[in-house]
Design an enzyme around this catalytic site. Structure first.
Site, short mmCIF file in Angstrom:
data_model
loop_
_atom_site.label_atom_id
_atom_site.label_comp_id
_atom_site.label_asym_id
_atom_site.label_seq_id
_atom_site.Cartn_x
_atom_site.Cartn_y
_atom_site.Cartn_z
N GLU A 1 0.84 -1.20 0.00
CA GLU A 1 0.00 0.00 0.00
C GLU A 1 0.87 1.25 0.00
O GLU A 1 2.09 1.17 0.22
CB GLU A 1 -0.94 -0.01 1.21
CG GLU A 1 -1.98 -1.12 1.12
CD GLU A 1 -3.06 -1.04 2.19
OE1 GLU A 1 -2.94 -0.22 3.11
OE2 GLU A 1 -4.03 -1.82 2.09
N HIS B 1 -8.85 10.29 2.43
CA HIS B 1 -8.48 9.14 1.59
C HIS B 1 -8.63 9.55 0.13
O HIS B 1 -9.66 10.11 -0.25
CB HIS B 1 -9.36 7.93 1.91
CG HIS B 1 -8.78 6.65 1.40
ND1 HIS B 1 -8.76 6.34 0.06
CD2 HIS B 1 -8.17 5.62 2.03
CE1 HIS B 1 -8.17 5.16 -0.10
NE2 HIS B 1 -7.81 4.71 1.08
N ARG C 1 -0.64 8.86 1.42
CA ARG C 1 -1.99 9.33 1.11
C ARG C 1 -2.10 10.84 0.96
O ARG C 1 -2.85 11.33 0.11
CB ARG C 1 -2.95 8.89 2.22
CG ARG C 1 -3.32 7.47 2.06
CD ARG C 1 -4.34 7.05 3.07
NE ARG C 1 -4.51 5.61 2.90
CZ ARG C 1 -5.06 4.82 3.80
NH1 ARG C 1 -5.51 5.31 4.93
NH2 ARG C 1 -5.19 3.54 3.56
N HIS D 1 -11.38 10.48 6.19
CA HIS D 1 -11.24 9.04 6.39
C HIS D 1 -10.78 8.67 7.79
O HIS D 1 -11.28 7.71 8.38
CB HIS D 1 -10.23 8.53 5.36
CG HIS D 1 -9.95 7.07 5.46
ND1 HIS D 1 -10.94 6.12 5.34
CD2 HIS D 1 -8.79 6.38 5.67
CE1 HIS D 1 -10.40 4.91 5.46
NE2 HIS D 1 -9.11 5.05 5.68
N ARG E 1 -1.34 9.35 8.73
CA ARG E 1 -1.18 7.93 9.07
C ARG E 1 -0.69 7.11 7.88
O ARG E 1 -1.17 7.28 6.77
CB ARG E 1 -2.52 7.37 9.55
CG ARG E 1 -2.54 5.88 9.75
CD ARG E 1 -3.88 5.43 10.28
NE ARG E 1 -4.94 5.54 9.30
CZ ARG E 1 -5.43 4.52 8.61
NH1 ARG E 1 -4.95 3.31 8.78
NH2 ARG E 1 -6.41 4.70 7.75
C1 LIG Z 1 -13.88 2.12 4.86
C2 LIG Z 1 -12.70 2.04 5.78
C3 LIG Z 1 -11.63 1.23 5.45
C4 LIG Z 1 -10.53 1.15 6.30
N1 LIG Z 1 -9.50 0.31 5.99
C5 LIG Z 1 -8.48 0.17 6.87
C6 LIG Z 1 -7.46 -0.80 6.64
O1 LIG Z 1 -7.49 -1.53 5.68
N2 LIG Z 1 -6.45 -0.89 7.55
C7 LIG Z 1 -6.38 -0.10 8.65
O2 LIG Z 1 -5.44 -0.22 9.44
N3 LIG Z 1 -7.35 0.81 8.89
C8 LIG Z 1 -8.39 0.95 8.04
N4 LIG Z 1 -9.38 1.86 8.30
C9 LIG Z 1 -9.32 2.61 9.55
C10 LIG Z 1 -9.69 1.66 10.68
O3 LIG Z 1 -10.72 0.82 10.24
C11 LIG Z 1 -10.15 2.40 11.91
O4 LIG Z 1 -9.25 3.39 12.24
C12 LIG Z 1 -10.24 1.43 13.07
O5 LIG Z 1 -11.02 0.33 12.71
C13 LIG Z 1 -10.83 2.11 14.29
O6 LIG Z 1 -11.14 1.10 15.20
P1 LIG Z 1 -11.77 1.48 16.59
O7 LIG Z 1 -11.99 0.20 17.32
O8 LIG Z 1 -10.96 2.52 17.24
O9 LIG Z 1 -13.17 2.16 16.21
P2 LIG Z 1 -14.45 1.58 15.43
O10 LIG Z 1 -14.13 0.35 14.69
O11 LIG Z 1 -15.04 2.70 14.66
O12 LIG Z 1 -15.44 1.21 16.60
C14 LIG Z 1 -15.97 2.22 17.42
C15 LIG Z 1 -16.95 1.58 18.37
O13 LIG Z 1 -17.33 2.51 19.36
C16 LIG Z 1 -18.74 2.50 19.51
N5 LIG Z 1 -19.12 3.79 20.07
C17 LIG Z 1 -18.89 5.02 19.57
N6 LIG Z 1 -19.34 5.94 20.44
C18 LIG Z 1 -19.86 5.26 21.49
C19 LIG Z 1 -20.48 5.65 22.71
N7 LIG Z 1 -20.64 6.93 23.04
N8 LIG Z 1 -20.92 4.68 23.55
C20 LIG Z 1 -20.77 3.36 23.24
N9 LIG Z 1 -20.17 2.95 22.11
C21 LIG Z 1 -19.72 3.89 21.26
C22 LIG Z 1 -19.26 2.19 18.14
O14 LIG Z 1 -20.56 1.69 18.23
C23 LIG Z 1 -18.25 1.14 17.71
O15 LIG Z 1 -18.60 -0.10 18.25
C24 LIG Z 1 -10.49 1.93 7.48
C25 LIG Z 1 -11.57 2.75 7.81
C26 LIG Z 1 -12.68 2.79 6.97
C27 LIG Z 1 -13.83 3.66 7.35
#
Ligand SMILES: Cc1cc2nc3c(=O)[nH]c(=O)nc-3n(C[C@H](O)[C@H](O)[C@H](O)COP(=O)(O)OP(=O)(O)OC[C@H]3O[C@@H](n4cnc5c(N)ncnc54)[C@H](O)[C@@H]3O)c2cc1C
Length: 669
Positions: free
Chosen positions: A304, A416, A457, A514, A549
């Site tokens: 990537e 992105h 990016r 993104h 990032r």
């Molecule tokens: C389309 C897309 C593709 C991506 N591809 C990649 C990739 O290939 N590789 C990579 O490294 N990163 C990628 N990313 C970035 C990466 O997916 C995210 O940065 C990462 O998954 C964030 O994980 P997280 O657990 O911090 O948050 P999330 O996965 O967003 O989870 C957040 C959680 O918090 C909960 N929540 C939010 N607010 C509250 C609240 N007040 N009370 C209770 N629950 C709450 C939500 O319901 C959810 O369950 C991508 C992002 C997107 C959008």
């Protein structure tokens, strides 16, 4: 032993743009959990050339049975031979959520709309894989039965806005039910549970933290606002970055991370990520996450933007997040020490004398814990044009900041480069960078290449922006006609569903918000400095990503730092509260006008005039972003300041940190 190497069929391009064949790592013993690379007949002359020399796909039936899908795979979890889950499992799935909402298990089981398509690699070529029937342990209370014969929409975001609306209505109904007599607008707490660790969020970071804590024998509660399929983690396509190839080292991964981060990466955090990533991948395999492998049984590593080596571990082609989240959540709900409360939003932290004692949710549920871990994801859905699920609104950042935690780097949002535009129902749909890693090119309106597609990016996004400004076009074109569609089945299927065939036509794309590099300031163990409060994943800011990032470092961060935060949080003392928990606070969702203003004034290109307007926005996070952005009087990483077009080297390692209201620049190393 971990199996490493590169997919033999993949084309490789160096960061300088040279295309060459990738080398295959020497044979090593089979990995604990891998599946074949999704190789299928190719269409273009270039790809056909590849096939004739190396890449003849071998049919699945020649694989040893140990490599075929097993009962460990999420969609097979707990099934009997007749395809029905044992009654005891179904009962325990119901037991997990006494509030009458669908539990994680139920969701894993029932959400056909979000199921992976059958993987071509595990079905004999030319035969349609047999469809397995999905059985619901229970329909959600009040749910609507799907009309017979109507198939669910496979788009990951098809019901996103409906979901957001119904979530808001459900929250309002719950608040109405529990409205107290304390006065207008107040809601009393209705139920309290006591645990060791409470985790807010069930994305990759929350699941990793919860599993790590449960693994230490702790009682854990997970409260999570959105359904599983509405997390950024579930939507992640590309994969997880880890230095696993024979020609790679953690030091090279570190150098790439620092180069992408544009002089703002906190080295100590990046070192932890790159050093712990390879072992973390092995641990995920041991947990049952099945990553794609080449036909030698070695991990297929993708390339990537910004990476000088192939180091992206992926699953199901471009379904990495989905596979990862499903496997981790399936394990989580099976653990007796874990309580999962879904569709509950943490709205306030329970705090006494400066120490955080837990959270209170919108429906009045209070969870008391020694350690509270915020894993509530990012905030990129605060921008109107985004790749993120609608729940990514930065509520974790606001919760922690409200409790006194410092937040930082909020001016840095990554745009992105390749999000679909101008296609109804697909606005903002992300096309993973890994596709450019396999040879897709970007074309301007004249059909000419204009940028090195595998640059970091920020460079690619800015180059696209320049083309759009210069030509007045609404999109540039992503040409992935030479890329093997079987390598990215989810993306190809989603595009075809919208009437675009990436095998025969180019795809209109433009940048979209993104990933938020900023968040709650933490140390290297997720500690926010507020006693009892931790943050991980996209909610947190360790300084690891700097001003931009590096692709696929985020999921790796979620898993590596999720586990570290859980272990640290378990060291917190158990304190008995002296009073009752606070009442839940009202939800603070942004208006559409705020989201438009974020895109207009805090976009890829911005200036002081627009940012000053944004600093008066009604939404608190919009105001924080604007203040941080105003303080940074330079162009760096993910954005450009029209009024300060150059990078100021004097601001290297300087981060905009907000402790109270106004940000100030601090140096982090
Ligand atoms: C389309 C897309 C593709 C991506 N591809 C990649 C990739 O290939 N590789 C990579 O490294 N990163 C990628 N990313 C970035 C990466 O997916 C995210 O940065 C990462 O998954 C964030 O994980 P997280 O657990 O911090 O948050 P999330 O996965 O967003 O989870 C957040 C959680 O918090 C909960 N929540 C939010 N607010 C509250 C609240 N007040 N009370 C209770 N629950 C709450 C939500 O319901 C959810 O369950 C991508 C992002 C997107 C959008």
């Amino acid at each position: 032993m971990l199996s490493i190497g590169s997919c033999a069929c993949s084309r490789r391009r160096s960061p300088t743009g040279d295309r060459s064949r990738s080398s295959t790592a020497p044979a090593s013993p089979p990995a604990p959990a891998v599946e074949r690379c999704t190789t299928a007949p190719r269409t273009s002359a270039r790809a056909a050339d590849c096939r004739s020399r190396v890449c003849v796909p071998s049919p699945a039936w020649v694989l040893p049975s140990s490599r075929l899908p097993t009962a460990q795979q999420p969609h097979d979890l707990g099934r009997t031979r007749r395809g029905r889950r044992p009654l005891v499992d179904r009962v325990s799935a119901l037991r997990r959520d006494p509030g009458g909402r669908p539990g994680l298990v139920h969701e894993l089981w029932c959400s056909r709309a979000h199921r992976d398509r059958p993987d071509p690699a595990v079905a004999p070529t030319g035969r349609r894989p047999r469809r397995t029937r999905t059985r619901c342990a229970r329909r959600p209370r009040g749910g609507v039965r799907r009309p017979h014969g109507r198939r669910p929409d496979p788009r990951p975001d098809a019901h996103a806005h409906d979901d957001a609306r119904s979530r808001r209505r459900a929250a309002a109904r719950r608040q109405d039910r529990h409205r107290s007599d304390d006065g207008p607008g107040t809601v009393s707490t209705t139920e309290q549970i006591d645990v060791d660790i409470v985790v807010v969020g069930s994305g990759a970071a929350g699941l990793s933290a919860a599993l790590a804590a449960a693994g230490e024998g702790a009682r854990v509660a997970v409260v999570t606002a959105t359904p599983l399929a509405q997390t950024a983690s579930y939507w992640a396509q590309g994969g997880l970055a880890a230095a696993l190839a024979v020609d790679d080292t953690p030091l090279l991964h570190l150098e790439d991370t620092e180069r992408a981060g544009r002089g703002l990466v906190r080295r100590s955090a990046a070192e932890i990520l790159v050093n712990e990533a390879p072992a973390m991948i092995l641990a995920l395999q041991q947990r049952g996450v099945v990553f794609d492998a080449d036909r030698h049984g070695q991990l297929a590593l993708g390339l990537e933007g910004g990476h000088t080596r192939r180091r992206i571990v992926h699953a199901g082609g471009s379904a990495t997040g989905r596979r990862l989240v499903r496997q981790l959540s399936a394990e989580l709900v099976g653990r007796p020490e874990v309580t999962v409360r879904e569709q509950r939003r943490a709205t306030v932290l329970w705090q006494e004398e400066g120490r955080v004692l837990g959270v209170v949710c919108d429906d009045g549920l209070a969870v008391r814990a020694r350690g509270t871990i915020i894993a509530a994801g990012g905030a990129a859905a605060l921008w109107s044009r985004t790749t993120n699920p609608p729940g990514s609104l930065g509520s974790g950042v606001l919760l922690a900041h409200g409790a006194g935690a410092a937040v930082a780097d909020l001016e840095f949002v990554q745009f992105h480069p390749t999000a679909v535009t101008g296609v109804p129902g697909r606005e903002g749909f992300l096309i993973t960078e890994a596709i450019r890693g396999e040879g897709a090119t970007l074309l301007d309106p004249a059909g000419e290449r204009f940028v090195e597609e595998l640059a970091p990016r920020d460079e690619v996004a800015t180059a696209i922006w320049d083309v759009l400004q210069r030509t007045g076009a609404a999109a540039v074109q992503l040409d992935m006609r030479a890329v093997d569609p079987a390598r990215f089945p989810n993306v190809v299927e989603a595009l075809r569903h919208s009437g675009l065939d990436p095998a025969t036509q180019t795809i209109p794309v433009a940048p979209a918000a993104h990933y938020v590099m900023g968040g709650v300031v933490t140390d290297l163990h997720g500690d926010t400095g507020i006693p009892g409060l931790y943050a991980v994943g996209e909610s947190a800011c360790t300084g690891l990503h700097g001003a931009n990032r590096l692709a696929s470092n985020s999921l790796t961060e979620c898993v590596v730092f999720g586990a570290r935060a859980a272990r640290a949080a378990l060291g917190e003392p158990a304190i008995d509260p002296t009073g009752p928990p606070p009442a839940p606070a009202p939800a603070d969702d942004p208006q559409r006008a705020t989201q438009d203003a974020m895109w207009r004034h805090a976009g890829l290109v911005r200036d002081a005039e627009g940012l000053r307007e944004l600093a008066a926005d009604p939404h608190p996070l919009a105001r924080l972003v604007a203040r941080c952005a105003l303080l940074r009087e330079e162009s760096r990483g993910s954005h450009v300041r029209r009024d300060f077009p150059l990078t100021d080297p004097a601001l290297d390692l300087h981060h905009a940190v907000v402790r109270g209201v106004e940000p100030r620049l601090d140096v982090w190393r």
